[in-house]
Design a protein around this motif. Structure first.
Motif, PDB file in Angstrom:
ATOM      1  N   ASN A   1      43.220  43.248  27.578  1.00  0.00           N
ATOM      2  CA  ASN A   1      43.104  42.340  28.717  1.00  0.00           C
ATOM      3  C   ASN A   1      42.375  42.950  29.903  1.00  0.00           C
ATOM      4  O   ASN A   1      42.429  44.164  30.121  1.00  0.00           O
ATOM      5  CB  ASN A   1      44.504  41.921  29.199  1.00  0.00           C
ATOM      6  N   CYS A   2      41.751  42.081  30.665  1.00  0.00           N
ATOM      7  CA  CYS A   2      41.226  42.417  31.985  1.00  0.00           C
ATOM      8  C   CYS A   2      42.022  41.588  32.982  1.00  0.00           C
ATOM      9  O   CYS A   2      41.986  40.352  32.931  1.00  0.00           O
ATOM     10  CB  CYS A   2      39.738  42.080  32.068  1.00  0.00           C
ATOM     11  N   ARG A   3      42.747  42.252  33.880  1.00  0.00           N
ATOM     12  CA  ARG A   3      43.676  41.534  34.765  1.00  0.00           C
ATOM     13  C   ARG A   3      43.517  41.995  36.204  1.00  0.00           C
ATOM     14  O   ARG A   3      43.394  43.192  36.470  1.00  0.00           O
ATOM     15  CB  ARG A   3      45.115  41.758  34.300  1.00  0.00           C
ATOM     16  N   LEU A   4      43.560  41.030  37.092  1.00  0.00           N
ATOM     17  CA  LEU A   4      43.374  41.285  38.529  1.00  0.00           C
ATOM     18  C   LEU A   4      44.479  40.601  39.321  1.00  0.00           C
ATOM     19  O   LEU A   4      44.879  39.476  39.020  1.00  0.00           O
ATOM     20  CB  LEU A   4      42.020  40.728  38.978  1.00  0.00           C
ATOM     21  N   LEU A   5      44.970  41.296  40.348  1.00  0.00           N
ATOM     22  CA  LEU A   5      45.836  40.695  41.351  1.00  0.00           C
ATOM     23  C   LEU A   5      45.267  40.990  42.731  1.00  0.00           C
ATOM     24  O   LEU A   5      44.856  42.127  43.002  1.00  0.00           O
ATOM     25  CB  LEU A   5      47.257  41.260  41.283  1.00  0.00           C
ATOM     26  N   VAL A   6      45.229  39.980  43.572  1.00  0.00           N
ATOM     27  CA  VAL A   6      44.868  40.147  44.974  1.00  0.00           C
ATOM     28  C   VAL A   6      46.083  39.723  45.791  1.00  0.00           C
ATOM     29  O   VAL A   6      46.668  38.658  45.540  1.00  0.00           O
ATOM     30  CB  VAL A   6      43.639  39.292  45.358  1.00  0.00           C
ATOM     31  N   ALA A   7      46.473  40.559  46.745  1.00  0.00           N
ATOM     32  CA  ALA A   7      47.703  40.294  47.479  1.00  0.00           C
ATOM     33  C   ALA A   7      47.582  40.714  48.936  1.00  0.00           C
ATOM     34  O   ALA A   7      46.720  41.519  49.299  1.00  0.00           O
ATOM     35  CB  ALA A   7      48.873  41.024  46.823  1.00  0.00           C
ATOM     36  N   GLU A   8      48.474  40.146  49.763  1.00  0.00           N
ATOM     37  CA  GLU A   8      48.583  40.524  51.165  1.00  0.00           C
ATOM     38  C   GLU A   8      49.913  41.235  51.386  1.00  0.00           C
ATOM     39  O   GLU A   8      50.907  40.914  50.721  1.00  0.00           O
ATOM     40  CB  GLU A   8      48.526  39.278  52.055  1.00  0.00           C
TER      41      GLU A   8
END
Length: 348
Positions: A37-44
């Motif tokens: 898998n290629c997985r991304l999370l963007v968070a504050e």
């Protein structure tokens, strides 16, 4: 809350806030490039960790063929770069202030792993680093640590990946943070390489048992003199599983019509429930598994290999139940970034 209020990974969306409130806090991104898998999370940043504002996950099978050829194939690299371009675009659109992008087993093992990441930098602008198995384990534990319960003295944490299976033996009260990795190991057995060795269509019970038997010696070596089994016998061990295999089996066990992270993450699954799902899937051919909710065509050829690895784990260490985590490496990276302990960048 409806489906439009969640990302494709099931995280709560935060981008329905008024325009004037958006991007007031700097966002961070964590990208995990694994064998499957290629997985991304963007968070504050948030008071208790972080709030996810965007997410992306795509099966790319970067590790496909490494078992036979020892290097990344051109087709796998092309698929992966296409996914990474999506990740880079999301990170730019979200004005990510700090990021860390890591690659694991496929790039560690492939003879052309470094060459591939140079190409990634040129074509996507992403700086991706290959991390060690020890750091991978530590980050994964950091991400799923909130799901460990304080009642047990030790925990056995595992992550069944595409090219490897990570094992962590954890002291649940050995540090100020409450948890400390005593031992970790990366076994070169994952859903992609096992599927390539034993096949992926209808598997006989005999072939399935052969797959389980291939995994068992590596688990026994990790246990060494039976230290883990001894503590299990005294009721001192909890088990936590974080992987697509475990979350998929849990979703099927819950009878979900489609995968729902909110219901799967943090749930408990008895070993007999996991075995019942495994037996059900073993009785199906490839098309039948693809039709099962929570699997689909993209995972149908890999899920039995994951079932075999899970069966080996619960056979060697009979804790009785495991807790399921739909979190891990990316969440660990984000927590590090929020604390300011690591920083990364997206090449302009």
């Amino acid at each position: 809350m409806g489906p439009k209020d969640r990302t494709s990974n099931g995280h709560r969306r935060r981008d329905r806030m008024p325009q004037y409130q958006r991007h007031r806090r700097p966002s961070c991104a964590a990208l995990d490039l694994g064998s499957n898998n290629c997985r991304l999370l963007v968070a504050e940043p948030a008071k208790e960790g972080f709030h996810v504002v965007d997410a992306f996950s795509r099966i790319v099978r970067l590790g496909e063929g490494i078992e036979r050829h020892g290097k990344l194939s051109e087709a796998a690299m092309e698929r992966t770069i296409d996914a990474l371009k999506v990740c880079a675009a999301k990170m730019r659109r979200r004005r990510v202030a700090s990021a860390r992008s890591v690659a694991t087993e496929a790039c560690r093992r492939a003879s052309n792993g470094d060459e591939f990441l140079d190409r990634v930098r040129t074509e996507t602008g992403l700086e991706i680093e290959i991390i060690s198995t020890a750091e991978e384990a530590a980050l994964a534990l950091g991400g799923c640590m909130p799901l460990l319960e304080p009642g047990s003295s030790h925990a056995l944490v595992f992550d069944i990946g595409g090219g490897s299976t990570e094992l962590m033996w954890v002291d649940c009260g050995g540090s100020e943070a409450g948890f400390r990795i005593l031992e970790s190991a990366s076994l070169p057995l994952g859903v992609i390489n096992l599927s390539e060795i034993y096949g992926a269509d209808r598997l006989t019970p005999e072939i399935y048992e052969t797959m389980v038997a291939k995994v068992v010696p590596a688990l026994e070596a990790f246990d060494d003199s039976g230290k883990i089994r001894g503590k299990i016998g005294r009721g001192e061990v909890q088990m936590l599983g974080t992987s697509g295999t475990v979350t998929t089996i849990a979703g099927i066990n819950l009878g979900l019509p489609s995968y729902d992270r909110a219901q799967v993450d943090g749930c408990f699954m008895a070993f007999e429930e996991a075995r019942a799902v495994n037996a059900r899937l073993l009785a199906l051919d490839l098309r039948g598994r693809a039709a099962v909710p929570c699997i689909g065509p993209s995972r149908a050829d890999l899920v039995l290999a994951g079932c075999a690895i899970l069966e080996a784990i619960i056979r060697i260490w009979p804790v009785g139940r495991l807790r399921v985590a739909d979190r891990g490496l990316r969440e660990g990276i984000l927590l590090d970034l929020m604390r300011g302990s690591r920083s990364g960048s997206l090449v302009a």
